[in-house]
Design a protein around this motif. Structure first.
Motif, PDB file in Angstrom:
ATOM      1  N   THR A  62       5.457   4.384   0.988  1.00 50.59           N
ATOM      2  CA  THR A  62       5.146   3.062   1.512  1.00 50.59           C
ATOM      3  C   THR A  62       5.981   2.851   2.767  1.00 50.59           C
ATOM      4  O   THR A  62       7.216   2.843   2.700  1.00 50.59           O
ATOM      5  CB  THR A  62       5.463   1.964   0.488  1.00 50.59           C
ATOM      6  OG1 THR A  62       4.589   2.098  -0.636  1.00 50.59           O
ATOM      7  CG2 THR A  62       5.282   0.573   1.095  1.00 50.59           C
ATOM      8  N   PRO A  82       0.824  -1.218   0.000  1.00 52.97           N
ATOM      9  CA  PRO A  82       0.000   0.000   0.000  1.00 52.97           C
ATOM     10  C   PRO A  82       0.852   1.258   0.000  1.00 52.97           C
ATOM     11  O   PRO A  82       1.942   1.289   0.563  1.00 52.97           O
ATOM     12  CB  PRO A  82      -0.813  -0.133   1.298  1.00 52.97           C
ATOM     13  CG  PRO A  82      -0.027  -1.066   2.156  1.00 52.97           C
ATOM     14  CD  PRO A  82       0.644  -2.017   1.228  1.00 52.97           C
ATOM     15  N   VAL A  83       0.339   2.308  -0.651  1.00 52.59           N
ATOM     16  CA  VAL A  83       1.022   3.587  -0.729  1.00 52.59           C
ATOM     17  C   VAL A  83       0.048   4.680  -0.318  1.00 52.59           C
ATOM     18  O   VAL A  83      -1.139   4.626  -0.655  1.00 52.59           O
ATOM     19  CB  VAL A  83       1.572   3.833  -2.151  1.00 52.59           C
ATOM     20  CG1 VAL A  83       0.464   3.803  -3.184  1.00 52.59           C
ATOM     21  CG2 VAL A  83       2.355   5.125  -2.216  1.00 52.59           C
ATOM     22  N   ASP A  84       0.538   5.673   0.443  1.00 53.91           N
ATOM     23  CA  ASP A  84      -0.365   6.731   0.892  1.00 53.91           C
ATOM     24  C   ASP A  84      -0.423   7.864  -0.130  1.00 53.91           C
ATOM     25  O   ASP A  84       0.174   7.787  -1.204  1.00 53.91           O
ATOM     26  CB  ASP A  84       0.047   7.251   2.272  1.00 53.91           C
ATOM     27  CG  ASP A  84       1.438   7.886   2.272  1.00 53.91           C
ATOM     28  OD1 ASP A  84       1.918   8.292   1.199  1.00 53.91           O
ATOM     29  OD2 ASP A  84       2.049   7.985   3.357  1.00 53.91           O
ATOM     30  N   ALA A  85      -1.119   8.921   0.224  1.00 56.25           N
ATOM     31  CA  ALA A  85      -1.308  10.039  -0.699  1.00 56.25           C
ATOM     32  C   ALA A  85      -0.009  10.762  -1.015  1.00 56.25           C
ATOM     33  O   ALA A  85       0.093  11.459  -2.026  1.00 56.25           O
ATOM     34  CB  ALA A  85      -2.328  11.026  -0.127  1.00 56.25           C
ATOM     35  N   ASP A  86       0.990  10.608  -0.168  1.00 53.24           N
ATOM     36  CA  ASP A  86       2.279  11.267  -0.380  1.00 53.24           C
ATOM     37  C   ASP A  86       3.253  10.375  -1.155  1.00 53.24           C
ATOM     38  O   ASP A  86       4.449  10.657  -1.202  1.00 53.24           O
ATOM     39  CB  ASP A  86       2.906  11.643   0.965  1.00 53.24           C
ATOM     40  CG  ASP A  86       2.103  12.715   1.683  1.00 53.24           C
ATOM     41  OD1 ASP A  86       1.548  13.587   0.986  1.00 53.24           O
ATOM     42  OD2 ASP A  86       2.036  12.678   2.925  1.00 53.24           O
ATOM     43  N   ARG A  87       2.742   9.300  -1.727  1.00 50.77           N
ATOM     44  CA  ARG A  87       3.572   8.357  -2.489  1.00 50.77           C
ATOM     45  C   ARG A  87       4.608   7.680  -1.594  1.00 50.77           C
ATOM     46  O   ARG A  87       5.739   7.435  -2.002  1.00 50.77           O
ATOM     47  CB  ARG A  87       4.280   9.033  -3.668  1.00 50.77           C
ATOM     48  CG  ARG A  87       3.371   9.543  -4.752  1.00 50.77           C
ATOM     49  CD  ARG A  87       4.164   9.970  -5.978  1.00 50.77           C
ATOM     50  NE  ARG A  87       5.019  11.109  -5.693  1.00 50.77           N
ATOM     51  CZ  ARG A  87       5.931  11.584  -6.538  1.00 50.77           C
ATOM     52  NH1 ARG A  87       6.134  10.983  -7.709  1.00 50.77           N
ATOM     53  NH2 ARG A  87       6.664  12.635  -6.225  1.00 50.77           N
ATOM     54  N   THR A 111      10.330   1.695   9.231  1.00 51.37           N
ATOM     55  CA  THR A 111      10.019   2.307  10.524  1.00 51.37           C
ATOM     56  C   THR A 111      11.314   2.641  11.277  1.00 51.37           C
ATOM     57  O   THR A 111      11.343   3.584  12.067  1.00 51.37           O
ATOM     58  CB  THR A 111       9.151   1.361  11.364  1.00 51.37           C
ATOM     59  OG1 THR A 111       9.781   0.061  11.432  1.00 51.37           O
ATOM     60  CG2 THR A 111       7.769   1.215  10.754  1.00 51.37           C
ATOM     61  N   ARG A 136      12.305   6.013   9.981  1.00 51.78           N
ATOM     62  CA  ARG A 136      11.399   7.055  10.480  1.00 51.78           C
ATOM     63  C   ARG A 136      11.691   7.399  11.936  1.00 51.78           C
ATOM     64  O   ARG A 136      11.588   8.567  12.347  1.00 51.78           O
ATOM     65  CB  ARG A 136       9.941   6.585  10.335  1.00 51.78           C
ATOM     66  CG  ARG A 136       8.917   7.617  10.793  1.00 51.78           C
ATOM     67  CD  ARG A 136       8.975   8.840   9.915  1.00 51.78           C
ATOM     68  NE  ARG A 136       8.074   9.904  10.372  1.00 51.78           N
ATOM     69  CZ  ARG A 136       8.450  10.892  11.176  1.00 51.78           C
ATOM     70  NH1 ARG A 136       9.707  10.938  11.631  1.00 51.78           N
ATOM     71  NH2 ARG A 136       7.596  11.837  11.523  1.00 51.78           N
ATOM     72  N   ARG A 178       7.241   5.520  -6.047  1.00 51.10           N
ATOM     73  CA  ARG A 178       6.951   5.659  -4.622  1.00 51.10           C
ATOM     74  C   ARG A 178       8.250   5.727  -3.846  1.00 51.10           C
ATOM     75  O   ARG A 178       9.319   5.379  -4.355  1.00 51.10           O
ATOM     76  CB  ARG A 178       6.118   4.490  -4.116  1.00 51.10           C
ATOM     77  CG  ARG A 178       6.858   3.155  -4.118  1.00 51.10           C
ATOM     78  CD  ARG A 178       5.978   2.046  -3.613  1.00 51.10           C
ATOM     79  NE  ARG A 178       4.872   1.794  -4.538  1.00 51.10           N
ATOM     80  CZ  ARG A 178       3.751   1.159  -4.193  1.00 51.10           C
ATOM     81  NH1 ARG A 178       3.591   0.743  -2.949  1.00 51.10           N
ATOM     82  NH2 ARG A 178       2.800   0.943  -5.076  1.00 51.10           N
TER      83      ARG A 178
END
Length: 309
Positions: free
Chosen positions: A129, A122-127, A152, A155, A147
């Motif tokens: 994953t 899955p990828v979010d709106a900000d491209r 984690t 991050r 993407r």
């Protein structure tokens, strides 16, 4: 035809390599990297065509081929009678170049296969994953759809500003199609050995170009510099083996990261010397013209020998 071999296969590639080596650290990377890579690719393509022309000449010099096709192979050989080795050498270099390009392309296909594994995530709106992994890792996966994959672990070592800088950097790779430029540079290096030592410079340039794009987007060069330093430090501590993109590999480079950080912390240089990119461009254009003359001379030679009626 020997002069065409000297210019297209020896002189132009060497001069372009020297120009790229000199300009790489003197121009703004985002303005220079595309021009320098395309100059390398153009000269390599011209070199490849010239080698192909001489390879055809090598075949045409064989007496049995001349008898079979009904032309004078002696006329073909006479054109380079003082350099009888040039045709066979060109044919050999052509085979080596093609084999090298095939190896580069096969590696590229393997990298694309690895990239497909991430496209199913899955990828979010900000491209982005995000994957649950303690390793400190982030990289761009070219599309479609492009993407940014972030662990984690990565991050957790960056604050919000640094994380934004990281994403901006990786998106710059995607938007500028840096993966394609790196591939082109590797193909050029496979064609001509004079470009072997330049692939790392191109890797560094695309990283610097992405750094500058990220700094421009965020409006803060120091944030980008801190993000690069923090990611590199944690990745080095974890002793990761990063191999998929230039950015991931550069995070391990003991000398590369300090240079990137220092460039971001230094005052933004003016666009002086930008016109000097005309030097490799002119050399590349000249190699194309000279190669065209080589092909034309080959046609005239085969016509004179009676192979082309």
């Amino acid at each position: 035809m020997f002069d065409h071999f000297v210019v297209s296969v020896v002189v132009c590639p060497v001069l372009v390599a020297l120009a790229v080596r000199w300009l790489a650290d003197r121009l703004r990377p985002e303005a220079a990297v595309t021009v320098l890579v395309l100059s390398m690719v153009t000269v390599s393509a011209a070199c490849l065509v010239s080698l192909g022309a001489f390879a055809v000449k090598a075949v045409a010099e064989v007496h049995r081929v001349g008898v079979w096709l009904g032309y004078s192979d002696a006329v073909v050989r006479a054109d380079t009678e003082r350099e009888p080795w040039v045709s066979v050498l060109s044919a050999t270099l052509l085979l080596v170049a093609v084999a090298g390009m095939f190896r580069v392309w096969r590696l590229h296909r393997r990298e694309l296969t690895v990239a497909r594994e991430f496209r199913g995530l899955p990828v979010d709106a900000d491209r982005v994953t995000m994957i649950d992994d303690a390793r400190v890792e982030a990289f761009a996966v070219p599309g479609p759809p492009g993407r940014v994959v972030v662990t984690t672990g990565m991050r957790s070592v960056l604050d919000d500003q640094q994380y934004s800088a990281l994403l901006a950097h990786e998106r710059a790779h995607l938007d500028s199609r840096h993966h394609t430029l790196v591939l082109y540079a590797r193909l050029a290096a496979a064609v001509h050995p004079v470009f072997w030592g330049l692939t790392r410079r191109i890797d560094y340039l695309v990283e610097r170009a992405a750094d500058e794009r990220a700094a421009e987007q965020l409006g803060d060069r120091r944030v980008v510099a801190r993000a690069i330093g923090a990611a590199a430090l944690r990745a080095s501590e974890a002793r990761l083996g990063l191999s998929m993109t230039p950015g991931r590999r550069d995070l391990r480079g003991a000398g590369v990261v300090p240079r990137r950080v220092a460039s971001l912390l230094a005052p933004r240089s003016a666009a002086r010397l930008l016109m000097l990119v005309a030097v490799p461009v002119a050399l590349a254009a000249g190699s194309v013209v000279w190669t065209g003359e080589c092909v034309a001379d080959l046609g005239e030679l085969l016509y004179a020998a009676g192979m082309l009626h």
